[in-house]
Motif scaffolding. Structure first.
Motif, short mmCIF file in Angstrom:
data_model
loop_
_atom_site.label_atom_id
_atom_site.label_comp_id
_atom_site.label_asym_id
_atom_site.label_seq_id
_atom_site.Cartn_x
_atom_site.Cartn_y
_atom_site.Cartn_z
N GLY A 11 26.80 5.31 19.72
CA GLY A 11 27.45 4.22 20.43
C GLY A 11 28.77 3.82 19.82
N GLY A 12 29.31 4.65 18.96
CA GLY A 12 30.58 4.35 18.32
C GLY A 12 31.76 4.63 19.23
N ALA A 13 32.92 4.28 18.76
CA ALA A 13 34.16 4.49 19.52
C ALA A 13 34.50 5.98 19.57
CB ALA A 13 35.30 3.72 18.85
N ALA A 14 35.21 6.35 20.59
CA ALA A 14 35.65 7.75 20.73
C ALA A 14 36.68 8.05 19.65
CB ALA A 14 36.26 7.97 22.10
N LEU A 15 36.69 9.27 19.21
CA LEU A 15 37.58 9.69 18.14
C LEU A 15 38.69 10.55 18.73
CD1 LEU A 15 38.02 9.90 15.05
CD2 LEU A 15 36.60 11.95 15.10
N ALA A 16 39.95 10.18 18.49
CA ALA A 16 41.09 10.96 18.98
C ALA A 16 41.72 11.70 17.82
CB ALA A 16 42.12 10.04 19.62
N VAL A 17 41.97 12.99 18.01
CA VAL A 17 42.54 13.80 16.94
C VAL A 17 43.75 14.56 17.49
CG1 VAL A 17 42.11 15.70 15.36
CG2 VAL A 17 40.29 14.09 15.88
N ALA A 18 44.86 14.50 16.80
CA ALA A 18 46.05 15.23 17.21
C ALA A 18 45.92 16.69 16.83
CB ALA A 18 47.28 14.63 16.53
N PRO A 19 46.47 17.60 17.64
CA PRO A 19 46.39 19.02 17.31
C PRO A 19 47.24 19.35 16.09
CG PRO A 19 47.77 18.69 19.23
CD PRO A 19 47.17 17.37 18.88
N THR A 20 46.82 20.35 15.35
CA THR A 20 47.58 20.78 14.19
C THR A 20 48.71 21.70 14.65
OG1 THR A 20 46.20 22.72 13.87
CG2 THR A 20 45.54 20.70 12.72
N ALA A 21 49.64 22.02 13.76
CA ALA A 21 50.75 22.91 14.10
C ALA A 21 50.25 24.28 14.53
CB ALA A 21 51.70 23.04 12.92
N SER A 22 49.14 24.73 13.94
CA SER A 22 48.61 26.03 14.30
C SER A 22 48.00 26.03 15.69
CB SER A 22 47.58 26.49 13.27
OG SER A 22 46.50 25.59 13.25
N ALA A 23 47.82 24.84 16.27
CA ALA A 23 47.23 24.74 17.59
C ALA A 23 48.27 24.85 18.70
CB ALA A 23 46.47 23.43 17.71
N VAL A 24 49.54 25.05 18.37
CA VAL A 24 50.57 25.19 19.39
C VAL A 24 50.29 26.45 20.19
CG1 VAL A 24 53.03 25.57 19.78
CG2 VAL A 24 52.28 23.95 18.03
N SER A 25 50.20 26.31 21.49
CA SER A 25 49.88 27.47 22.31
C SER A 25 51.15 28.17 22.79
CB SER A 25 49.02 27.07 23.49
OG SER A 25 49.71 26.14 24.31
N ARG A 26 51.04 29.45 22.95
CA ARG A 26 52.16 30.28 23.39
C ARG A 26 52.50 29.96 24.84
NH1 ARG A 26 49.95 35.00 22.33
NH2 ARG A 26 49.32 35.39 24.45
N PRO A 27 53.79 29.82 25.16
CA PRO A 27 54.19 29.51 26.53
C PRO A 27 53.89 30.66 27.50
CG PRO A 27 56.06 29.30 25.01
CD PRO A 27 54.92 29.88 24.25
N SER A 28 53.70 30.31 28.74
CA SER A 28 53.40 31.31 29.77
C SER A 28 54.58 32.25 30.03
CB SER A 28 52.99 30.61 31.06
OG SER A 28 54.06 29.81 31.54
N GLN A 29 55.80 31.83 29.67
CA GLN A 29 56.97 32.68 29.91
C GLN A 29 57.02 33.91 29.01
OE1 GLN A 29 57.27 29.29 29.21
NE2 GLN A 29 58.98 28.43 30.32
N CYS A 30 56.22 33.94 27.94
CA CYS A 30 56.21 35.08 27.02
C CYS A 30 55.83 36.35 27.79
CB CYS A 30 55.23 34.86 25.88
SG CYS A 30 55.76 33.63 24.70
N GLN A 31 56.68 37.36 27.70
CA GLN A 31 56.41 38.62 28.38
C GLN A 31 56.03 39.73 27.41
OE1 GLN A 31 60.23 38.12 30.50
NE2 GLN A 31 59.08 38.77 32.30
N TYR A 32 56.42 39.57 26.15
CA TYR A 32 56.02 40.53 25.12
C TYR A 32 55.70 39.75 23.86
CZ TYR A 32 55.81 44.40 21.93
OH TYR A 32 55.36 45.32 21.01
N VAL A 33 54.49 39.95 23.33
CA VAL A 33 54.04 39.25 22.13
C VAL A 33 54.04 40.23 20.97
CG1 VAL A 33 52.15 37.96 21.08
CG2 VAL A 33 52.61 37.73 23.53
N TRP A 34 54.69 39.85 19.86
CA TRP A 34 54.72 40.70 18.67
C TRP A 34 53.32 40.76 18.05
CZ3 TRP A 34 59.07 42.98 19.15
CH2 TRP A 34 60.24 42.30 19.47
N ASN A 35 53.00 41.88 17.41
CA ASN A 35 51.73 42.00 16.69
C ASN A 35 51.68 41.03 15.51
OD1 ASN A 35 50.63 43.99 18.31
ND2 ASN A 35 51.58 45.63 17.16
N THR A 36 52.82 40.86 14.85
CA THR A 36 52.96 39.89 13.76
C THR A 36 54.26 39.12 13.99
OG1 THR A 36 54.14 41.48 12.36
CG2 THR A 36 51.75 41.33 12.07
#
Length: 113
Positions: free
Chosen positions: A19-44
């Motif tokens: 019954g506690g309050a909801a917990l909000a967590v901000a995404p970390t830098a590693s959670a940045v998702s790749r944009p849909s415009q990417c047409q070629y993704v490097w292996n590294t």
């Protein structure tokens, strides 16, 4: 799932069950998702530097908003490229300079490995 994400999920479940309050967590830098415009993704990711002053943009063309100017020699790690009109654009993270930490698009011809 990363350990930190598991801890957050478990903690949230316990709080909600109790019954506690909801917990909000901000995404970390590693959670940045790749944009849909990417047409070629490097292996590294490729570490590069800018060869001249260049705009960091919200999308892969000059029609997108500039969110900063990267001076010559600024570090930029890019993860993918897009070539919407035959011109290559790199998406990644600024790693040095005044805009360090920002993510965006840079015209590929202004990058060198």
């Amino acid at each position: 799932m990363h350990i930190a994400a598991r801890v957050v999920a478990l903690t949230s479940a316990v709080l909600l069950t109790a019954g506690g309050a909801a917990l909000a967590v901000a995404p970390t830098a590693s959670a940045v998702s790749r944009p849909s415009q990417c047409q070629y993704v490097w292996n590294t990711p490729h570490n590069a530097k800018t060869t001249a002053a260049v705009n960091l943009r919200t999308g892969p063309s000059t029609s997108y908003t500039s969110i900063g100017i990267l001076s010559r020699g600024t570090g930029f790690t890019h993860y993918c490229i897009a070539y919407p009109t035959g011109n290559n654009w790199a998406w990644g993270k600024v790693t040095s300079g005044a805009n360090a930490g920002k993510w965006g698009w840079v015209y590929y011809n202004y990058l060198t490995l």
